[in-house]
Write a protein that holds these residues in place. Sequence first.
Motif, short mmCIF file in Angstrom:
data_model
loop_
_atom_site.label_atom_id
_atom_site.label_comp_id
_atom_site.label_asym_id
_atom_site.label_seq_id
_atom_site.Cartn_x
_atom_site.Cartn_y
_atom_site.Cartn_z
N SER A 232 0.83 -1.21 0.00
CA SER A 232 0.00 0.00 0.00
C SER A 232 0.86 1.25 0.00
CB SER A 232 -0.92 -0.01 1.22
OG SER A 232 -0.17 -0.05 2.42
N VAL A 233 2.00 1.24 0.74
CA VAL A 233 2.88 2.40 0.77
C VAL A 233 3.54 2.61 -0.59
CG1 VAL A 233 4.93 3.38 1.86
CG2 VAL A 233 3.28 2.13 3.23
N VAL A 234 3.99 1.52 -1.21
CA VAL A 234 4.65 1.63 -2.51
C VAL A 234 3.66 2.18 -3.55
CG1 VAL A 234 5.79 0.35 -4.34
CG2 VAL A 234 6.27 -0.20 -1.95
N ARG A 235 2.44 1.69 -3.55
CA ARG A 235 1.47 2.17 -4.53
C ARG A 235 1.09 3.63 -4.27
NH1 ARG A 235 -0.46 -1.71 -7.76
NH2 ARG A 235 -0.19 -3.90 -7.12
N ALA A 236 0.97 4.03 -3.02
CA ALA A 236 0.67 5.43 -2.71
C ALA A 236 1.79 6.35 -3.18
CB ALA A 236 0.43 5.60 -1.22
N ASP A 258 11.84 3.32 -1.54
CA ASP A 258 12.96 3.99 -2.20
C ASP A 258 12.89 3.83 -3.72
OD1 ASP A 258 13.89 4.67 0.31
OD2 ASP A 258 15.19 2.90 0.47
N PHE A 259 12.37 2.71 -4.20
CA PHE A 259 12.30 2.46 -5.64
C PHE A 259 11.10 3.17 -6.28
CE2 PHE A 259 14.41 -1.17 -3.69
CZ PHE A 259 15.59 -1.23 -4.42
N ALA A 260 10.03 3.40 -5.50
CA ALA A 260 8.84 4.06 -6.05
C ALA A 260 8.92 5.58 -5.94
CB ALA A 260 7.58 3.56 -5.34
N ALA A 261 9.76 6.10 -5.03
CA ALA A 261 9.85 7.55 -4.85
C ALA A 261 10.55 8.19 -6.04
CB ALA A 261 10.58 7.87 -3.55
N ASP A 262 10.32 9.50 -6.20
CA ASP A 262 10.98 10.23 -7.28
C ASP A 262 12.47 10.41 -6.99
OD1 ASP A 262 8.62 11.00 -9.03
OD2 ASP A 262 7.96 11.79 -7.10
N VAL A 263 12.82 10.61 -5.72
CA VAL A 263 14.23 10.78 -5.32
C VAL A 263 14.43 10.00 -4.03
CG1 VAL A 263 16.03 12.42 -4.66
CG2 VAL A 263 14.34 13.06 -6.39
N ARG A 264 15.59 9.31 -3.92
CA ARG A 264 15.94 8.61 -2.68
C ARG A 264 17.07 9.37 -2.01
NH1 ARG A 264 19.87 5.13 -0.77
NH2 ARG A 264 19.16 3.74 0.90
N ALA A 265 16.88 9.69 -0.72
CA ALA A 265 17.91 10.36 0.07
C ALA A 265 18.51 9.36 1.04
CB ALA A 265 17.32 11.55 0.84
N PRO A 266 19.82 9.39 1.26
CA PRO A 266 20.43 8.42 2.17
C PRO A 266 19.99 8.60 3.62
CG PRO A 266 22.05 10.04 1.46
CD PRO A 266 20.83 10.26 0.63
N THR A 267 19.71 9.85 4.04
CA THR A 267 19.29 10.15 5.41
C THR A 267 18.23 11.23 5.38
OG1 THR A 267 21.01 11.83 5.67
CG2 THR A 267 21.58 9.57 6.32
N PRO A 268 17.47 11.40 6.46
CA PRO A 268 16.50 12.51 6.50
C PRO A 268 17.15 13.88 6.36
CG PRO A 268 15.98 10.89 8.19
CD PRO A 268 17.29 10.48 7.61
N THR A 269 18.36 14.06 6.92
CA THR A 269 19.05 15.35 6.76
C THR A 269 19.39 15.60 5.30
OG1 THR A 269 19.97 15.09 8.98
CG2 THR A 269 21.01 16.70 7.54
#
Length: 531
Positions: A232-236, A258-269
């Motif tokens: 559900s998270v990946v589809r959202a 990480d694969f479905a997002a437009d950009v992957r960041a290594p950390t929240p910062t």
Amino acid sequence: MPDLAPESPASNAPDWSVSELSGALKRTVEESFGHVRVRGEISGYRGPHSSGHAYFSLKDANARIDAVVWKGVFGRLRLKPEEGLEVVAIGRITTFPGKSSYQIVIEQIEFAGAGAIMAMLEERKRRLASEGLFDGARKRRPPFLPRVIGVVTSPTGAVIRDILHRLSDRFPRHVLVWPVRVQGDTSGAEVAAAIRGFNAIAPGGPIPRPDVLIVARGGGSLEDLLGFSEESVVRAAAESAIPLIAAVGHETDVTLIDFAADVRAPTPTAAAEMAVPVRGELLAEIGSLKARLGGALARGTERRRAELRALGRLLPGADTLLAVPRQRLDVAGQRLPRALKANAGAHRLRLTRLEGRLGPERLAAVIERRRERFGLFASRLASALRANASAHRERHARSRERLEGAHARLLPSFNRAGAERRRRLKALEQLMQALSYKGVLARGYALVRDAAGEPIHAARQIAAGQALEIEFHDGRLAATAGPAGASGEPPPAAPGSPAPSSSGRPRAARAGARKAKALPDKDAQPTLFES
């Protein structure tokens, strides 16, 4: 005849019914295996049954056991069954008498180690990738400087503080936080609802719509991060219309979002650094660009000024440009007096020549010719007018003759038509008098009507005391019907009235009665007495 069948040997073993034996086996199995942990691979899982229960099998290399998850337990399971997933099922062993089989009633499901989790994630990743949710063509670049940033994370963790602190250092922006649980059974559902909730915000509403989303969580074990790998998270994340930055765990942690997002960041910062640029660097770059622009404008102006001065030196002076026109003007000024005298002499010569052609004798001859032409035209016009008047008189005479002939023929015809119409009108008048009931009344008859004006055809239609109206040929009288005598004889005649006949009725009444008998019935056809 004696019974020759062999007798069955006597036995001390009791006789069991099938139900008793099944119940005894069920109690034995449940007492011996009241609570067990069974490790195996899920097989034959097709989702919950229409009743809400789930039926499948657990197997290993050598054996298989049926498994069931009741409806009430299925909704509370932290890990839902999936085909091919290696798990540890916790529950109790029981039997199913209807099939003479045993099964495990599962109360809880756990992963059978990190290898099982990774296998499950790889299978889920492969299945979602086949649907195109991880395609790079559908990924978008986040805006360079968003006005509003939406953050999906826990409101009490260090992650949100790190993000806000980093945004404040780089470029302060308006931040909306959607609080969710980042660990636990409900984590995935809350994160998916938060992503869809941010996308559901209407632009221009009371709550600003984010320009970029950050889904963030600190580091943790593989089991702790499973909520961000739920389907559900990946589809959202894949359906999000707002660019999404995934910052879950540390740099070495990998989740399916990480694969479905437009950009992957290594950390929240790092996600906060990707979301906004450094304000100081932007100001410095703007200042540098401003200085470069000012220098470029100054250098361009100076270069164009130098080019203009060089071109000005190449242009000839005013004296040089006006030398030839000035000389031509002087020459023309010298030639002008002689040219004016020659022009005046030429015009004087032409006037002299025209003077000979315009003498009084020539003008008188022209006028005489014009007078002769006008006289000839006037005589022709008078002749034409006389001929036209004569033609009109002849045409009027012919028209008058035709009109008089038509009048002579019209009067006899009109008289004949009038006579014919008078004859027809008289015939119609005679026919109307013959057919009218007024003629019958003139011969001594009377027409009796009731109060409504309807004719009365028979004496039986009259009641005693009924108002009547009697019409004669010279007028109408009102009357009232009297009672009939006991013998049916009419009342005595008034003085001066004609004497009754031997039958007791006047002659005119008897004639009227005979006439009434001769007339046809009203229902058959109309009579002359009807108005």
